[in-house]
Design a protein around this motif. Structure first.
Motif, PDB file in Angstrom:
ATOM      1  N   PRO A  54       0.240  -1.003  -0.106  1.00  0.00           N
ATOM      2  CA  PRO A  54      -0.048   0.288   0.004  1.00  0.00           C
ATOM      3  C   PRO A  54       0.852   1.318   0.034  1.00  0.00           C
ATOM      4  CG  PRO A  54       0.063  -1.142   2.147  1.00  0.00           C
ATOM      5  CD  PRO A  54       0.679  -2.087   1.448  1.00  0.00           C
ATOM      6  N   GLY A  55       0.683   2.329  -1.032  1.00  0.00           N
ATOM      7  CA  GLY A  55       1.407   3.136  -1.011  1.00  0.00           C
ATOM      8  C   GLY A  55       1.308   3.774  -0.422  1.00  0.00           C
ATOM      9  N   HIS A  56       0.229   4.211   0.834  1.00  0.00           N
ATOM     10  CA  HIS A  56      -0.031   4.949   2.147  1.00  0.00           C
ATOM     11  C   HIS A  56       0.750   4.771   2.912  1.00  0.00           C
ATOM     12  CE1 HIS A  56      -1.744   1.953   4.168  1.00  0.00           C
ATOM     13  NE2 HIS A  56      -2.314   1.800   3.438  1.00  0.00           N
ATOM     14  N   ALA A  57       1.647   3.953   3.113  1.00  0.00           N
ATOM     15  CA  ALA A  57       2.452   3.000   4.015  1.00  0.00           C
ATOM     16  C   ALA A  57       3.635   4.430   4.308  1.00  0.00           C
ATOM     17  CB  ALA A  57       2.469   2.201   3.724  1.00  0.00           C
ATOM     18  N   LEU A  58       4.246   4.504   2.842  1.00  0.00           N
ATOM     19  CA  LEU A  58       5.402   5.250   2.419  1.00  0.00           C
ATOM     20  C   LEU A  58       5.222   6.991   3.669  1.00  0.00           C
ATOM     21  CD1 LEU A  58       5.335   4.262  -1.415  1.00  0.00           C
ATOM     22  CD2 LEU A  58       7.098   4.121   0.486  1.00  0.00           C
ATOM     23  N   SER A  59       6.991   7.046   3.844  1.00  0.00           N
ATOM     24  CA  SER A  59       6.958   8.544   4.124  1.00  0.00           C
ATOM     25  C   SER A  59       7.728   8.922   3.056  1.00  0.00           C
ATOM     26  CB  SER A  59       7.804   8.219   5.824  1.00  0.00           C
ATOM     27  OG  SER A  59       8.901   7.545   5.709  1.00  0.00           O
ATOM     28  N   VAL A  78       6.760  12.274  -9.548  1.00  0.00           N
ATOM     29  CA  VAL A  78       6.187  12.935  -9.250  1.00  0.00           C
ATOM     30  C   VAL A  78       5.236  13.624  -8.783  1.00  0.00           C
ATOM     31  CG1 VAL A  78       6.891  15.678  -8.996  1.00  0.00           C
ATOM     32  CG2 VAL A  78       8.553  14.346  -9.916  1.00  0.00           C
ATOM     33  N   GLU A  79       4.888  12.976 -10.153  1.00  0.00           N
ATOM     34  CA  GLU A  79       2.897  13.284 -10.199  1.00  0.00           C
ATOM     35  C   GLU A  79       2.131  12.658  -8.987  1.00  0.00           C
ATOM     36  OE1 GLU A  79      -0.846  13.403 -12.607  1.00  0.00           O
ATOM     37  OE2 GLU A  79       1.254  13.355 -13.252  1.00  0.00           O
ATOM     38  N   CYS A  80       2.894  10.871  -8.752  1.00  0.00           N
ATOM     39  CA  CYS A  80       1.533  10.416  -8.660  1.00  0.00           C
ATOM     40  C   CYS A  80       1.609  10.401  -7.159  1.00  0.00           C
ATOM     41  CB  CYS A  80       2.390   8.668  -8.371  1.00  0.00           C
ATOM     42  SG  CYS A  80       2.044   7.503  -7.822  1.00  0.00           S
ATOM     43  N   TYR A  81       2.860  10.113  -6.356  1.00  0.00           N
ATOM     44  CA  TYR A  81       4.086  10.254  -5.109  1.00  0.00           C
ATOM     45  C   TYR A  81       3.375  11.229  -4.337  1.00  0.00           C
ATOM     46  CZ  TYR A  81       7.564   6.720  -6.458  1.00  0.00           C
ATOM     47  OH  TYR A  81       7.492   5.943  -6.692  1.00  0.00           O
ATOM     48  N   GLY A  82       3.266  12.788  -5.483  1.00  0.00           N
ATOM     49  CA  GLY A  82       2.783  14.346  -4.492  1.00  0.00           C
ATOM     50  C   GLY A  82       1.380  14.389  -4.722  1.00  0.00           C
ATOM     51  N   VAL A  83       0.736  12.997  -4.972  1.00  0.00           N
ATOM     52  CA  VAL A  83      -1.306  13.229  -4.974  1.00  0.00           C
ATOM     53  C   VAL A  83      -1.485  12.206  -4.394  1.00  0.00           C
ATOM     54  CG1 VAL A  83      -3.104  12.265  -6.232  1.00  0.00           C
ATOM     55  CG2 VAL A  83      -1.706  14.052  -7.854  1.00  0.00           C
ATOM     56  N   ALA A  84      -0.865  11.337  -4.427  1.00  0.00           N
ATOM     57  CA  ALA A  84      -0.873  10.369  -3.058  1.00  0.00           C
ATOM     58  C   ALA A  84      -0.387  10.273  -1.661  1.00  0.00           C
ATOM     59  CB  ALA A  84       0.181   8.939  -3.456  1.00  0.00           C
ATOM     60  N   GLY A  85      -0.149  11.462  -1.555  1.00  0.00           N
ATOM     61  CA  GLY A  85       0.089  12.119  -0.941  1.00  0.00           C
ATOM     62  C   GLY A  85       1.570  12.021   0.466  1.00  0.00           C
ATOM     63  N   ILE A  86       2.701  10.970  -0.802  1.00  0.00           N
ATOM     64  CA  ILE A  86       4.344  10.983   0.265  1.00  0.00           C
ATOM     65  C   ILE A  86       4.794  12.202   0.736  1.00  0.00           C
ATOM     66  CG2 ILE A  86       6.022   9.822  -0.125  1.00  0.00           C
ATOM     67  CD1 ILE A  86       4.469   7.701  -2.829  1.00  0.00           C
ATOM     68  N   LEU A  99      20.505  16.737  -6.939  1.00  0.00           N
ATOM     69  CA  LEU A  99      19.508  16.598  -6.149  1.00  0.00           C
ATOM     70  C   LEU A  99      18.243  17.264  -5.832  1.00  0.00           C
ATOM     71  CD1 LEU A  99      18.040  14.463  -3.944  1.00  0.00           C
ATOM     72  CD2 LEU A  99      19.031  15.942  -2.002  1.00  0.00           C
ATOM     73  N   THR A 100      16.772  16.872  -6.549  1.00  0.00           N
ATOM     74  CA  THR A 100      15.203  17.699  -6.194  1.00  0.00           C
ATOM     75  C   THR A 100      14.435  17.015  -4.734  1.00  0.00           C
ATOM     76  OG1 THR A 100      15.226  18.250  -8.555  1.00  0.00           O
ATOM     77  CG2 THR A 100      13.390  18.179  -6.767  1.00  0.00           C
ATOM     78  N   VAL A 101      14.330  18.377  -3.726  1.00  0.00           N
ATOM     79  CA  VAL A 101      13.630  17.905  -2.775  1.00  0.00           C
ATOM     80  C   VAL A 101      12.135  17.990  -2.811  1.00  0.00           C
ATOM     81  CG1 VAL A 101      13.109  17.645  -0.550  1.00  0.00           C
ATOM     82  CG2 VAL A 101      15.571  17.333  -1.639  1.00  0.00           C
ATOM     83  N   TYR A 102      11.101  17.318  -3.533  1.00  0.00           N
ATOM     84  CA  TYR A 102       9.825  17.278  -3.418  1.00  0.00           C
ATOM     85  C   TYR A 102       9.465  16.976  -2.046  1.00  0.00           C
ATOM     86  CZ  TYR A 102      10.108  16.962  -8.698  1.00  0.00           C
ATOM     87  OH  TYR A 102      11.212  17.115  -9.551  1.00  0.00           O
ATOM     88  N   THR A 103       8.133  17.983  -1.623  1.00  0.00           N
ATOM     89  CA  THR A 103       7.749  17.959  -0.210  1.00  0.00           C
ATOM     90  C   THR A 103       6.195  18.623  -0.237  1.00  0.00           C
ATOM     91  OG1 THR A 103       8.535  19.839   0.670  1.00  0.00           O
ATOM     92  CG2 THR A 103      10.027  18.117   1.278  1.00  0.00           C
ATOM     93  N   ALA A 104       5.816  18.755   0.953  1.00  0.00           N
ATOM     94  CA  ALA A 104       4.089  19.519   0.638  1.00  0.00           C
ATOM     95  C   ALA A 104       3.138  18.535  -0.665  1.00  0.00           C
ATOM     96  CB  ALA A 104       4.139  21.299   0.742  1.00  0.00           C
ATOM     97  N   PRO A 105       2.518  17.313  -0.044  1.00  0.00           N
ATOM     98  CA  PRO A 105       2.320  16.750  -0.969  1.00  0.00           C
ATOM     99  C   PRO A 105       1.108  17.099  -1.027  1.00  0.00           C
ATOM    100  CG  PRO A 105       2.369  15.175   0.370  1.00  0.00           C
ATOM    101  CD  PRO A 105       3.253  16.669   1.148  1.00  0.00           C
ATOM    102  N   SER A 106      -0.287  17.307  -1.987  1.00  0.00           N
ATOM    103  CA  SER A 106      -1.524  17.650  -1.483  1.00  0.00           C
ATOM    104  C   SER A 106      -2.255  16.624  -3.012  1.00  0.00           C
ATOM    105  CB  SER A 106      -1.588  19.088  -2.146  1.00  0.00           C
ATOM    106  OG  SER A 106      -1.039  18.969  -3.312  1.00  0.00           O
ATOM    107  N   PRO A 107      -3.492  16.889  -3.136  1.00  0.00           N
ATOM    108  CA  PRO A 107      -4.436  16.352  -4.691  1.00  0.00           C
ATOM    109  C   PRO A 107      -4.010  16.824  -5.724  1.00  0.00           C
ATOM    110  CG  PRO A 107      -5.880  16.865  -2.546  1.00  0.00           C
ATOM    111  CD  PRO A 107      -4.200  17.759  -2.114  1.00  0.00           C
ATOM    112  N   GLN A 108      -2.955  18.240  -5.983  1.00  0.00           N
ATOM    113  CA  GLN A 108      -2.622  19.045  -6.669  1.00  0.00           C
ATOM    114  C   GLN A 108      -1.213  18.019  -6.782  1.00  0.00           C
ATOM    115  OE1 GLN A 108      -4.568  21.424  -4.788  1.00  0.00           O
ATOM    116  NE2 GLN A 108      -6.259  20.155  -5.455  1.00  0.00           N
ATOM    117  N   GLY A 109      -0.593  17.556  -6.713  1.00  0.00           N
ATOM    118  CA  GLY A 109       0.487  16.954  -6.304  1.00  0.00           C
ATOM    119  C   GLY A 109       1.428  17.852  -5.483  1.00  0.00           C
TER     120      GLY A 109
END
Length: 139
Positions: A54-59, A78-86, A99-109
């Protein structure tokens, strides 16, 4: 990736584990599943009898690009992980030496990203809240 594992291990959220083992994560509403190069997930949530976790288990997920996977890592994931809330997605782009650090996930990514050339130390946000030294990572 070994350097990343060593640096993350002391800062894992309670009950989470870091792994390089091949695992396939699924996400509600997504037609694709992904197997990140490195993943930090709730250990209890991933103790199931299935090849699809389950993807919801990922931090945190981290991907190390190659010529054959770079576009999927840079765009699709990037799109999948952001929308999924990781909470954190680390993209180690070997072709660009960054290195790119993506944070602050939302329903829009992901709502925030920070890209640096490999070499300096960057700070990872919660739930890790730790420095990440990239000085020995080579493109």
């Amino acid at each position: 990736m070994d350097s990343l594992v060593e640096q993350l291990r002391p800062h894992l959220p309670e009950g989470h584990r870091v792994s390089l083992a091949p695992c396939l994560y699924v996400f509600p509403g997504m037609s694709r599943a992904f197997g990140p190069d490195l993943h930090v997930a709730d250990a209890e949530a991933t103790r199931i009898r299935s090849s699809r976790l389950p993807g919801h288990a990922l931090s945190l997920v981290a991907e190390l690009t190659s010529a054959s996977t770079a576009d999927v890592d840079r765009y699709d994931k990037v799109e999948c992980y952001g929308v999924a809330g990781i909470p954190v997605y680390l993209l180690v782009d070997m072709q660009k030496g960054s290195l790119t650090v993506y944070t602050a996930p939302s329903p829009q990514g992901y709502q925030q990203q920070n890209t640096v050339l490999l070499g300096p130390t960057v700070n990872l946000p919660e739930p890790f809240d730790c420095p990440l030294d990239t000085s020995d990572w080579k493109a």
